[in-house]
Design a protein around this motif. Sequence first.
Motif, PDB file in Angstrom:
ATOM      1  N   ALA A   1      40.080  38.771  42.718  1.00 48.02           N
ATOM      2  CA  ALA A   1      39.619  40.162  42.698  1.00 48.02           C
ATOM      3  C   ALA A   1      38.411  40.358  43.614  1.00 48.02           C
ATOM      4  O   ALA A   1      38.303  41.388  44.300  1.00 48.02           O
ATOM      5  CB  ALA A   1      39.269  40.570  41.265  1.00 48.02           C
ATOM      6  N   GLU A   2      37.506  39.372  43.662  1.00 47.88           N
ATOM      7  CA  GLU A   2      36.337  39.461  44.537  1.00 47.88           C
ATOM      8  C   GLU A   2      36.741  39.459  46.011  1.00 47.88           C
ATOM      9  O   GLU A   2      36.197  40.210  46.820  1.00 47.88           O
ATOM     10  CB  GLU A   2      35.366  38.308  44.249  1.00 47.88           C
ATOM     11  CG  GLU A   2      34.622  38.439  42.936  1.00 47.88           C
ATOM     12  CD  GLU A   2      33.772  39.701  42.875  1.00 47.88           C
ATOM     13  OE1 GLU A   2      32.983  39.949  43.805  1.00 47.88           O
ATOM     14  OE2 GLU A   2      33.917  40.453  41.886  1.00 47.88           O
TER      15      GLU A   2
ATOM     16  N   ARG B   1      39.611  40.493  47.200  1.00 47.93           N
ATOM     17  CA  ARG B   1      40.258  41.777  47.469  1.00 47.93           C
ATOM     18  C   ARG B   1      39.206  42.884  47.627  1.00 47.93           C
ATOM     19  O   ARG B   1      39.331  43.752  48.474  1.00 47.93           O
ATOM     20  CB  ARG B   1      41.230  42.125  46.325  1.00 47.93           C
ATOM     21  CG  ARG B   1      42.414  41.185  46.213  1.00 47.93           C
ATOM     22  CD  ARG B   1      43.390  41.348  47.374  1.00 47.93           C
ATOM     23  NE  ARG B   1      43.987  42.670  47.368  1.00 47.93           N
ATOM     24  CZ  ARG B   1      44.093  43.453  48.427  1.00 47.93           C
ATOM     25  NH1 ARG B   1      43.626  43.040  49.605  1.00 47.93           N
ATOM     26  NH2 ARG B   1      44.677  44.634  48.342  1.00 47.93           N
ATOM     27  N   LYS B   2      38.151  42.808  46.796  1.00 49.02           N
ATOM     28  CA  LYS B   2      37.085  43.812  46.858  1.00 49.02           C
ATOM     29  C   LYS B   2      36.387  43.783  48.221  1.00 49.02           C
ATOM     30  O   LYS B   2      35.889  44.800  48.699  1.00 49.02           O
ATOM     31  CB  LYS B   2      36.078  43.544  45.733  1.00 49.02           C
ATOM     32  CG  LYS B   2      35.064  44.660  45.523  1.00 49.02           C
ATOM     33  CD  LYS B   2      34.293  44.465  44.221  1.00 49.02           C
ATOM     34  CE  LYS B   2      33.254  43.373  44.381  1.00 49.02           C
ATOM     35  NZ  LYS B   2      32.418  43.231  43.167  1.00 49.02           N
ATOM     36  N   ASN B   3      36.375  42.599  48.827  1.00 47.68           N
ATOM     37  CA  ASN B   3      35.754  42.445  50.145  1.00 47.68           C
ATOM     38  C   ASN B   3      36.738  42.682  51.291  1.00 47.68           C
ATOM     39  O   ASN B   3      36.428  42.401  52.452  1.00 47.68           O
ATOM     40  CB  ASN B   3      35.137  41.054  50.262  1.00 47.68           C
ATOM     41  CG  ASN B   3      33.779  40.953  49.585  1.00 47.68           C
ATOM     42  OD1 ASN B   3      32.747  41.193  50.196  1.00 47.68           O
ATOM     43  ND2 ASN B   3      33.791  40.619  48.291  1.00 47.68           N
ATOM     44  N   GLY B   4      37.938  43.138  50.958  1.00 52.49           N
ATOM     45  CA  GLY B   4      38.899  43.537  51.982  1.00 52.49           C
ATOM     46  C   GLY B   4      39.803  42.437  52.497  1.00 52.49           C
ATOM     47  O   GLY B   4      40.455  42.606  53.536  1.00 52.49           O
ATOM     48  N   HIS B   5      39.887  41.305  51.783  1.00 55.74           N
ATOM     49  CA  HIS B   5      40.711  40.191  52.232  1.00 55.74           C
ATOM     50  C   HIS B   5      42.054  40.159  51.492  1.00 55.74           C
ATOM     51  O   HIS B   5      42.177  40.675  50.381  1.00 55.74           O
ATOM     52  CB  HIS B   5      39.973  38.873  52.021  1.00 55.74           C
ATOM     53  CG  HIS B   5      38.606  38.857  52.648  1.00 55.74           C
ATOM     54  ND1 HIS B   5      38.426  38.902  54.013  1.00 55.74           N
ATOM     55  CD2 HIS B   5      37.364  38.861  52.094  1.00 55.74           C
ATOM     56  CE1 HIS B   5      37.132  38.909  54.279  1.00 55.74           C
ATOM     57  NE2 HIS B   5      36.465  38.893  53.130  1.00 55.74           N
ATOM     58  N   LYS B   6      43.040  39.536  52.119  1.00 54.32           N
ATOM     59  CA  LYS B   6      44.351  39.360  51.494  1.00 54.32           C
ATOM     60  C   LYS B   6      44.404  37.984  50.838  1.00 54.32           C
ATOM     61  O   LYS B   6      43.934  37.004  51.415  1.00 54.32           O
ATOM     62  CB  LYS B   6      45.468  39.483  52.534  1.00 54.32           C
ATOM     63  CG  LYS B   6      45.582  40.867  53.151  1.00 54.32           C
ATOM     64  CD  LYS B   6      46.695  40.914  54.186  1.00 54.32           C
ATOM     65  CE  LYS B   6      46.798  42.315  54.801  1.00 54.32           C
ATOM     66  NZ  LYS B   6      47.853  42.369  55.842  1.00 54.32           N
TER      67      LYS B   6
ATOM     68  N   VAL C   1      45.315  41.879  40.064  1.00 56.32           N
ATOM     69  CA  VAL C   1      44.095  42.151  40.847  1.00 56.32           C
ATOM     70  C   VAL C   1      44.390  42.276  42.343  1.00 56.32           C
ATOM     71  O   VAL C   1      43.477  42.307  43.168  1.00 56.32           O
ATOM     72  CB  VAL C   1      43.007  41.073  40.601  1.00 56.32           C
ATOM     73  CG1 VAL C   1      42.576  41.082  39.142  1.00 56.32           C
ATOM     74  CG2 VAL C   1      43.484  39.684  41.024  1.00 56.32           C
ATOM     75  N   GLY C   2      45.688  42.311  42.692  1.00 58.86           N
ATOM     76  CA  GLY C   2      46.048  42.578  44.083  1.00 58.86           C
ATOM     77  C   GLY C   2      46.450  41.385  44.915  1.00 58.86           C
ATOM     78  O   GLY C   2      46.697  41.513  46.114  1.00 58.86           O
TER      79      GLY C   2
ATOM     80  N   ILE D   1      33.436  33.446  49.818  1.00 56.76           N
ATOM     81  CA  ILE D   1      33.337  34.852  50.223  1.00 56.76           C
ATOM     82  C   ILE D   1      32.580  34.961  51.546  1.00 56.76           C
ATOM     83  O   ILE D   1      32.960  35.728  52.446  1.00 56.76           O
ATOM     84  CB  ILE D   1      32.637  35.695  49.130  1.00 56.76           C
ATOM     85  CG1 ILE D   1      33.494  35.757  47.853  1.00 56.76           C
ATOM     86  CG2 ILE D   1      32.311  37.097  49.644  1.00 56.76           C
ATOM     87  CD1 ILE D   1      34.736  36.593  47.953  1.00 56.76           C
TER      88      ILE D   1
ATOM     89  N   ASN E   1      34.092  36.624  54.859  1.00 54.76           N
ATOM     90  CA  ASN E   1      33.461  37.833  55.403  1.00 54.76           C
ATOM     91  C   ASN E   1      32.985  37.663  56.838  1.00 54.76           C
ATOM     92  O   ASN E   1      33.098  38.578  57.662  1.00 54.76           O
ATOM     93  CB  ASN E   1      32.266  38.242  54.538  1.00 54.76           C
ATOM     94  CG  ASN E   1      32.683  38.877  53.220  1.00 54.76           C
ATOM     95  OD1 ASN E   1      33.861  39.178  53.009  1.00 54.76           O
ATOM     96  ND2 ASN E   1      31.738  39.064  52.317  1.00 54.76           N
TER      97      ASN E   1
END
Length: 376
Positions: free
Chosen positions: A24-25, A27-32, A53-54, A322, A326
């Motif tokens: 989930a973290e 995904r929140k940062n825009g990663h797959k 969570v995606g 992360i 990023n």
Amino acid sequence: MIIGVPKEIKNNENRVALTPAGAAEFRKNGHKVYVQATAGQGSGFEDSEYEAVGATILGTIEEVYAIAEMIVKVKEPIASEYGLIKENQLLFTYFHFASSEELTHAMLKSNSVCLAYETVEKVDRSLPLLVPMSEVAGRMAIQEGAKYLEKPMGGRGILLGGVAGVKPANVLVLGGGIVGAQSAKMAAGLGANVTIVDINLNRLRYLEDILPANVDTVMSNEYNIRDLVKSADLIVGAVLIPGAKAPHLVTRDMLKLMKKGTVLVDVAVDQGGCIETCKPTTHEDPIYEIDGIVHYCVANMPGAVPYTSTLALTNATLPYAIQLANKGWQKACTLNEDLKKGLNVVNGKVVYKAVADAFGLKFTSVEEVLEEELVG
């Protein structure tokens, strides 16, 4: 960035490198995030929790390696994975290169980027991604040692803490780091007589202050170890030289000094072992005997308690993972000294000196490689 989480395939390795909360973290940062089917099951996480969570579930390990730019794992790749690793692919996991020349050459050949959990190092020289598993392994060493001291398991038939009128077992801990301190604490808590040895006098002073009264501290040298193994019922190997092969503190000839049924637990086995007669074993077949001495040398001890281990590990690794996602590994390692020290092999070059020294390979400074990458 595209993150891949393969299922661990080492014998009885039930941990997973990423929890649904971690996914989930990302995904929140825009990663797959792509997770291999049932990768989290051994740790108590179902595929549906990742999907919620995606994250995307993929059926095979081949699919995960093929799509991912960064592979996040727990244990080092094994032979069946070598051919799946792509050039420039970032692998973030435990490697312990100094204990395996085969793995080192395979990763050099793959031209991948290998960032090792165990050599990520803070300014104070602490190892933040090794600490959680060292805590688990240190505590487990006593749990497993106590079990194998039982007569049906091949041990001397001694209860670690003894009972009224009967002396407790003698436990010798080699090394006063995280593993050693946790082992000593657990053994002392169970009532054993514990001796912990280390070469660092300041560390021994610290341990003397924080550990219970039934723990003695002794300076580590061959003479003292030879004397202590004679009365020990359980010996825990807890020596670590970051990124390098562990030295042999207990040699083959010392087995003759020990009592039959003494148990040796070598937590340093994934760095080559600090007991000369140590060889890696698995949870499926954890022990063997030499000269009547029981050897427990499981190379992934925390894998037996995957729920605890996975949560402890991912609490520590996720913030670094992360950052890598990023910023990209080049910029992240340039800006973060902790991560920079985690780089071991980069695009066919050994950039961690202890690994190069272990196998007589050419060493290239990590600064030189990063400069080339950023310019290129």
